[in-house]
Write a protein that holds these residues in place. Structure first.
Motif, PDB file in Angstrom:
ATOM      1  N   ASP A 169       2.107  -6.401   1.469  1.00 22.33           N
ATOM      2  CA  ASP A 169       3.616  -5.506   1.573  1.00 22.33           C
ATOM      3  C   ASP A 169       4.165  -5.898   0.193  1.00 22.33           C
ATOM      4  OD1 ASP A 169       3.763  -5.012   4.459  1.00 22.33           O
ATOM      5  OD2 ASP A 169       4.885  -7.257   4.473  1.00 22.33           O
ATOM      6  N   ASP A 170       3.239  -6.299  -0.884  1.00 19.97           N
ATOM      7  CA  ASP A 170       3.684  -6.060  -2.269  1.00 19.97           C
ATOM      8  C   ASP A 170       3.020  -4.867  -3.079  1.00 19.97           C
ATOM      9  OD1 ASP A 170       5.328  -8.523  -1.808  1.00 19.97           O
ATOM     10  OD2 ASP A 170       3.946  -9.771  -2.546  1.00 19.97           O
ATOM     11  N   LEU A 171       2.053  -4.113  -2.289  1.00 15.10           N
ATOM     12  CA  LEU A 171       1.562  -3.406  -2.953  1.00 15.10           C
ATOM     13  C   LEU A 171       1.441  -1.706  -2.077  1.00 15.10           C
ATOM     14  CD1 LEU A 171      -1.804  -5.367  -3.949  1.00 15.10           C
ATOM     15  CD2 LEU A 171      -0.197  -4.333  -5.862  1.00 15.10           C
ATOM     16  N   PRO A 172       1.268  -1.049  -3.208  1.00  7.29           N
ATOM     17  CA  PRO A 172       1.011   0.061  -2.179  1.00  7.29           C
ATOM     18  C   PRO A 172      -0.165   0.627  -1.494  1.00  7.29           C
ATOM     19  CG  PRO A 172       0.435   0.543  -4.519  1.00  7.29           C
ATOM     20  CD  PRO A 172       1.177  -0.685  -4.442  1.00  7.29           C
ATOM     21  N   ASP A 173       0.034   1.822  -0.271  1.00  4.36           N
ATOM     22  CA  ASP A 173      -1.151   1.585  -0.051  1.00  4.36           C
ATOM     23  C   ASP A 173      -2.238   2.295  -0.220  1.00  4.36           C
ATOM     24  OD1 ASP A 173      -0.466   0.589   2.075  1.00  4.36           O
ATOM     25  OD2 ASP A 173       0.391   2.407   2.872  1.00  4.36           O
ATOM     26  N   GLY A 174      -2.261   3.496  -1.354  1.00  2.48           N
ATOM     27  CA  GLY A 174      -2.949   4.330  -2.139  1.00  2.48           C
ATOM     28  C   GLY A 174      -2.614   3.951  -3.561  1.00  2.48           C
TER      29      GLY A 174
END
Length: 106
Positions: free
Chosen positions: A93-98
């Protein structure tokens, strides 16, 4: 806390195999220290007699990338080590998906 991977490309240029050698969490300085330690340990001879006969060459490609060539009695090996920062993860959840989502971060 940033997450890192030490990526190794092992083999000849035409048939290099890439894989993650190790993963760690920490500061960039800690990750760079781990990279240097990994580079130093690659195919390093352990006995004094072998050390004298072994030739190790380390080339810095960039601040986060090193190429190591080891030659010892007709045997040679080489590997390219790169430090990579994890910047996208679909299960965190702390990082973007791409990577295209990176520009949308504040």
């Amino acid at each position: 806390m940033p997450r890192w991977a030490i990526v190794i490309a092992h083999g000849d240029a035409e048939s290099s195999r890439y894989h993650i050698h190790s993963e760690l969490e920490g500061t960039e300085g800690e990750a760079l220290a781990a990279l240097l330690s990994t580079v130093e340990a690659f195919q390093k001879a352990s006995r004094e007699k072998s050390i004298k006969r072994q030739r190790r060459q380390v080339f810095r490609v960039s601040e986060r990338s090193y190429f190591v060539r080891v030659m010892h009695r007709g045997y040679s090996d080489q590997a390219h080590f790169t430090l990579a920062e994890l910047v996208a993860d679909t299960h965190d959840d702390d990082l973007p998906d791409g990577v295209t989502d990176l520009t949308a971060q504040p």
